[in-house]
Motif scaffolding. Structure first.
Motif, PDB file in Angstrom:
ATOM      1  N   TYR A 159       0.843  -1.205   0.000  1.00 25.53           N
ATOM      2  CA  TYR A 159       0.000   0.000   0.000  1.00 25.53           C
ATOM      3  C   TYR A 159       0.872   1.246   0.000  1.00 25.53           C
ATOM      4  O   TYR A 159       0.694   2.153  -0.814  1.00 25.53           O
ATOM      5  CB  TYR A 159      -0.927  -0.032   1.216  1.00 25.53           C
ATOM      6  CG  TYR A 159      -1.613   1.278   1.502  1.00 25.53           C
ATOM      7  CD1 TYR A 159      -2.525   1.829   0.605  1.00 25.53           C
ATOM      8  CD2 TYR A 159      -1.350   1.980   2.678  1.00 25.53           C
ATOM      9  CE1 TYR A 159      -3.152   3.037   0.862  1.00 25.53           C
ATOM     10  CE2 TYR A 159      -1.977   3.177   2.955  1.00 25.53           C
ATOM     11  CZ  TYR A 159      -2.867   3.703   2.042  1.00 25.53           C
ATOM     12  OH  TYR A 159      -3.482   4.905   2.298  1.00 25.53           O
ATOM     13  N   ASN A 160       1.842   1.307   0.930  1.00 25.54           N
ATOM     14  CA  ASN A 160       2.803   2.414   0.958  1.00 25.54           C
ATOM     15  C   ASN A 160       4.070   1.945   1.668  1.00 25.54           C
ATOM     16  O   ASN A 160       4.020   1.593   2.851  1.00 25.54           O
ATOM     17  CB  ASN A 160       2.220   3.634   1.671  1.00 25.54           C
ATOM     18  CG  ASN A 160       3.113   4.860   1.532  1.00 25.54           C
ATOM     19  OD1 ASN A 160       4.250   4.857   1.981  1.00 25.54           O
ATOM     20  ND2 ASN A 160       2.600   5.899   0.884  1.00 25.54           N
ATOM     21  N   LYS A 161       5.171   1.958   0.968  1.00 29.60           N
ATOM     22  CA  LYS A 161       6.420   1.379   1.483  1.00 29.60           C
ATOM     23  C   LYS A 161       7.011   2.172   2.639  1.00 29.60           C
ATOM     24  O   LYS A 161       7.912   1.676   3.342  1.00 29.60           O
ATOM     25  CB  LYS A 161       7.447   1.263   0.357  1.00 29.60           C
ATOM     26  CG  LYS A 161       7.916   2.594  -0.217  1.00 29.60           C
ATOM     27  CD  LYS A 161       8.922   2.389  -1.332  1.00 29.60           C
ATOM     28  CE  LYS A 161       9.354   3.708  -1.958  1.00 29.60           C
ATOM     29  NZ  LYS A 161      10.041   4.600  -1.001  1.00 29.60           N
ATOM     30  N   ASP A 162       6.542   3.394   2.878  1.00 32.07           N
ATOM     31  CA  ASP A 162       7.118   4.237   3.926  1.00 32.07           C
ATOM     32  C   ASP A 162       6.307   4.245   5.219  1.00 32.07           C
ATOM     33  O   ASP A 162       6.683   4.923   6.182  1.00 32.07           O
ATOM     34  CB  ASP A 162       7.277   5.677   3.415  1.00 32.07           C
ATOM     35  CG  ASP A 162       8.277   5.761   2.266  1.00 32.07           C
ATOM     36  OD1 ASP A 162       9.363   5.163   2.398  1.00 32.07           O
ATOM     37  OD2 ASP A 162       7.969   6.397   1.243  1.00 32.07           O
ATOM     38  N   LEU A 163       5.204   3.521   5.249  1.00 30.02           N
ATOM     39  CA  LEU A 163       4.417   3.437   6.484  1.00 30.02           C
ATOM     40  C   LEU A 163       4.952   2.307   7.351  1.00 30.02           C
ATOM     41  O   LEU A 163       5.667   1.425   6.893  1.00 30.02           O
ATOM     42  CB  LEU A 163       2.942   3.204   6.172  1.00 30.02           C
ATOM     43  CG  LEU A 163       2.216   4.285   5.359  1.00 30.02           C
ATOM     44  CD1 LEU A 163       0.720   3.989   5.319  1.00 30.02           C
ATOM     45  CD2 LEU A 163       2.480   5.674   5.909  1.00 30.02           C
ATOM     46  N   ASP A 164       4.591   2.350   8.609  1.00 28.28           N
ATOM     47  CA  ASP A 164       5.027   1.320   9.538  1.00 28.28           C
ATOM     48  C   ASP A 164       3.872   1.019  10.486  1.00 28.28           C
ATOM     49  O   ASP A 164       2.849   1.723  10.498  1.00 28.28           O
ATOM     50  CB  ASP A 164       6.251   1.797  10.321  1.00 28.28           C
ATOM     51  CG  ASP A 164       7.173   0.650  10.711  1.00 28.28           C
ATOM     52  OD1 ASP A 164       6.706  -0.512  10.708  1.00 28.28           O
ATOM     53  OD2 ASP A 164       8.335   0.914  11.011  1.00 28.28           O
ATOM     54  N   LEU A 165       4.039  -0.019  11.297  1.00 26.29           N
ATOM     55  CA  LEU A 165       2.999  -0.355  12.265  1.00 26.29           C
ATOM     56  C   LEU A 165       3.622  -0.781  13.579  1.00 26.29           C
ATOM     57  O   LEU A 165       4.753  -1.257  13.624  1.00 26.29           O
ATOM     58  CB  LEU A 165       2.056  -1.432  11.716  1.00 26.29           C
ATOM     59  CG  LEU A 165       2.647  -2.789  11.320  1.00 26.29           C
ATOM     60  CD1 LEU A 165       2.747  -3.721  12.519  1.00 26.29           C
ATOM     61  CD2 LEU A 165       1.765  -3.448  10.250  1.00 26.29           C
ATOM     62  N   ILE A 166       2.868  -0.573  14.641  1.00 27.86           N
ATOM     63  CA  ILE A 166       3.290  -0.958  15.986  1.00 27.86           C
ATOM     64  C   ILE A 166       2.126  -1.701  16.630  1.00 27.86           C
ATOM     65  O   ILE A 166       0.968  -1.279  16.526  1.00 27.86           O
ATOM     66  CB  ILE A 166       3.647   0.277  16.832  1.00 27.86           C
ATOM     67  CG1 ILE A 166       4.833   1.017  16.216  1.00 27.86           C
ATOM     68  CG2 ILE A 166       3.949  -0.109  18.285  1.00 27.86           C
ATOM     69  CD1 ILE A 166       5.083   2.379  16.825  1.00 27.86           C
ATOM     70  N   ILE A 167       2.428  -2.817  17.276  1.00 27.52           N
ATOM     71  CA  ILE A 167       1.401  -3.582  17.984  1.00 27.52           C
ATOM     72  C   ILE A 167       1.706  -3.523  19.471  1.00 27.52           C
ATOM     73  O   ILE A 167       2.824  -3.829  19.912  1.00 27.52           O
ATOM     74  CB  ILE A 167       1.343  -5.037  17.496  1.00 27.52           C
ATOM     75  CG1 ILE A 167       0.849  -5.071  16.046  1.00 27.52           C
ATOM     76  CG2 ILE A 167       0.428  -5.884  18.393  1.00 27.52           C
ATOM     77  CD1 ILE A 167       0.876  -6.442  15.399  1.00 27.52           C
ATOM     78  N   LYS A 168       0.712  -3.091  20.261  1.00 25.54           N
ATOM     79  CA  LYS A 168       0.845  -3.036  21.716  1.00 25.54           C
ATOM     80  C   LYS A 168      -0.186  -3.968  22.337  1.00 25.54           C
ATOM     81  O   LYS A 168      -1.382  -3.807  22.092  1.00 25.54           O
ATOM     82  CB  LYS A 168       0.640  -1.603  22.228  1.00 25.54           C
ATOM     83  CG  LYS A 168       1.721  -0.624  21.806  1.00 25.54           C
ATOM     84  CD  LYS A 168       1.496   0.741  22.444  1.00 25.54           C
ATOM     85  CE  LYS A 168       2.607   1.716  22.086  1.00 25.54           C
ATOM     86  NZ  LYS A 168       2.410   3.041  22.744  1.00 25.54           N
ATOM     87  N   ASN A 169       0.296  -4.914  23.114  1.00 26.65           N
ATOM     88  CA  ASN A 169      -0.610  -5.877  23.757  1.00 26.65           C
ATOM     89  C   ASN A 169      -0.874  -5.493  25.200  1.00 26.65           C
ATOM     90  O   ASN A 169       0.058  -5.181  25.941  1.00 26.65           O
ATOM     91  CB  ASN A 169      -0.020  -7.291  23.700  1.00 26.65           C
ATOM     92  CG  ASN A 169      -0.021  -7.839  22.299  1.00 26.65           C
ATOM     93  OD1 ASN A 169       0.814  -7.467  21.502  1.00 26.65           O
ATOM     94  ND2 ASN A 169      -0.960  -8.699  21.991  1.00 26.65           N
TER      95      ASN A 169
END
Length: 217
Positions: free
Chosen positions: A58-68
């Motif tokens: 979708y966009n190579k410059d985005l990122d994600l963080i998962i917090k449990n």
């Protein structure tokens, strides 16, 4: 930004396909990310790599963080502080499905629990071998005579001398500030940042964890 029907109609089919594929994969595999402590590291890595791959389609410059957390988890979509990508983040989160026990968030949000910084009990964050703690960081405000409305800060670190030649130092400082004050405030409210060694008298310095309240004064 509000995503209305006209905006959505203008999206390319390819872009919408990538958005759909990302959310379909996350929805189908959300339990893997929800119960991280109960699943093997290899399996987690396989699913996480696949999720990142679909995000970058979708966009190579985005990122994600998962917090449990205890009974729920958060999925944060971040533009890594790049304001030119904010619309991309907002669009992706706009199309997020409702998934039980998940909170899906656009952008890193400001840290609300400042007690750990006040008490000095915050955990050090390591970034490419650079270890920093918000509770040990200070700043002083800076002005730009040519643009008096711009707010700049000089960040003062205890171990600046150790890391000053590390090309990742500035990036590490940015990441820490972003997590502290939130992604949008970092992009919109701070015009420039300098970094230096913490030394001498601390009386005229401001503790880093007070940056959010300083900005909003």
């Amino acid at each position: 930004m509000k995503w209305n029907k006209k905006c959505i109609e203008n999206l390319s089919n390819n872009q919408m396909n990538h958005i759909t594929n990302f959310w379909n994969y996350f929805q189908q595999n959300n339990f893997v990310f929800l119960f991280l402590n109960e699943i093997s590291k290899d399996e987690i890595k396989t699913h996480f790599d696949k999720l990142i791959e679909k995000l970058h389609q979708y966009n190579k410059d985005l990122d994600l963080i998962i917090k449990n957390k205890t009974n729920e988890a958060e999925l944060i979509i971040t533009a890594n502080g790049n304001p030119y990508l904010f619309k991309e983040v907002e669009l992706l989160v706009h199309h997020a499905p409702v998934i039980e026990r998940w909170k899906i968030i656009a952008f890193l949000q400001p840290e609300t629990n400042l007690t750990k910084f006040e008490n000095g009990t915050d955990k050090p964050l390591e970034y490419y071998g650079i270890t920093l703690r918000i509770s040990e960081m200070y700043f002083i405000p800076l002005e730009n005579p040519n643009k008096p409305t711009d707010l700049g800060i000089k960040v003062l670190l205890k171990n600046y001398i150790v890391h000053k030649d590390n090309p990742r130092l500035r990036e590490a400082v940015y990441v820490h500030i972003e997590h502290l004050i939130g992604e949008k405030a970092f992009a919109n409210d701070i015009a420039f940042i300098e970094i230096g060694q913490l030394e001498g008298d601390y009386e005229n310095l401001i503790k880093m964890y007070k940056l959010t309240s300083f900005i909003t004064i």
